[in-house]
Design a protein around this motif. Structure first.
Motif, PDB file in Angstrom:
ATOM      1  N   MET A 151       0.855  -1.182   0.000  1.00 56.40           N
ATOM      2  CA  MET A 151       0.000   0.000   0.000  1.00 56.40           C
ATOM      3  C   MET A 151       0.896   1.238   0.000  1.00 56.40           C
ATOM      4  O   MET A 151       1.793   1.368   0.819  1.00 56.40           O
ATOM      5  N   LEU A 168     -11.731   6.852   0.124  1.00 57.36           N
ATOM      6  CA  LEU A 168     -10.938   5.765  -0.444  1.00 57.36           C
ATOM      7  C   LEU A 168      -9.535   6.253  -0.821  1.00 57.36           C
ATOM      8  O   LEU A 168      -8.537   5.614  -0.493  1.00 57.36           O
ATOM      9  N   ILE A 169      -9.452   7.380  -1.493  1.00 58.64           N
ATOM     10  CA  ILE A 169      -8.155   7.921  -1.910  1.00 58.64           C
ATOM     11  C   ILE A 169      -7.267   8.169  -0.695  1.00 58.64           C
ATOM     12  O   ILE A 169      -6.109   7.742  -0.647  1.00 58.64           O
ATOM     13  N   THR A 201      -7.468   7.009   2.352  1.00 59.54           N
ATOM     14  CA  THR A 201      -7.139   5.766   3.051  1.00 59.54           C
ATOM     15  C   THR A 201      -6.010   5.038   2.335  1.00 59.54           C
ATOM     16  O   THR A 201      -5.058   4.562   2.973  1.00 59.54           O
ATOM     17  N   MET A 202      -6.093   4.963   1.022  1.00 52.13           N
ATOM     18  CA  MET A 202      -5.067   4.259   0.250  1.00 52.13           C
ATOM     19  C   MET A 202      -3.697   4.930   0.360  1.00 52.13           C
ATOM     20  O   MET A 202      -2.680   4.271   0.249  1.00 52.13           O
ATOM     21  N   TYR A 203      -3.669   6.249   0.579  1.00 52.63           N
ATOM     22  CA  TYR A 203      -2.400   6.961   0.703  1.00 52.63           C
ATOM     23  C   TYR A 203      -1.977   7.165   2.157  1.00 52.63           C
ATOM     24  O   TYR A 203      -1.062   7.936   2.438  1.00 52.63           O
TER      25      TYR A 203
END
Length: 137
Positions: free
Chosen positions: A1, A31-32, A34-36
């Motif tokens: 991740m 979502l963006i 969280t992913m970063y």
């Protein structure tokens, strides 16, 4: 991740003039971030994006765009809409405690480290871009 410190990035989401775009923006932004690895910014970022997109959808007749970018430890959230008129100046939040509307720019001002707007023109179409920055620290 990937982590938030992995470099600059930018996402844009084109939106129809439809109030359903607001929750779609919130979920996409969550979502963006969280992913970063920027989950600590999600609640504030969602509130700001909701206000910017709501204003774009409610006060214009055309499409809008949500833009989210990250660079140098700063998250920038912005919304473009087809109305070139400047946003209303923010009121004091204390004066708006019982108001049913008109809190948008006051909330953005209260939550963001800095905010602003500028007019845009391209191919004869006019509009504006309202943006704000959130520092990661």
């Amino acid at each position: 991740m990937p982590e938030s410190t992995s470099g600059a990035w930018e996402y844009s989401l084109s939106l129809p003039n439809d109030l359903r775009a607001v929750p779609i923006c919130r979920r996409t932004l969550r979502l963006i971030l969280t992913m970063y690895g920027l989950i600590h910014l999600v609640d504030t970022a969602e509130l700001i994006a909701s206000e910017l997109v709501s204003n774009a959808v409610l006060h214009t007749k055309g499409p809008a765009v949500l833009r989210v970018s990250w660079a140098d430890g700063v998250l920038r959230i912005g919304a473009w809409d087809a109305n070139p008129a400047p946003p209303d100046p923010p009121d004091d939040l204390a004066d708006l405690a019982n108001a049913e509307n008109g809190r948008g720019t006051a909330l953005v001002r209260a939550c963001a480290d800095v905010w602003g707007w500028h007019p845009l023109s391209r191919f004869g179409h006019r509009g504006k871009y309202v943006w704000c920055d959130l520092a990661a620290a």
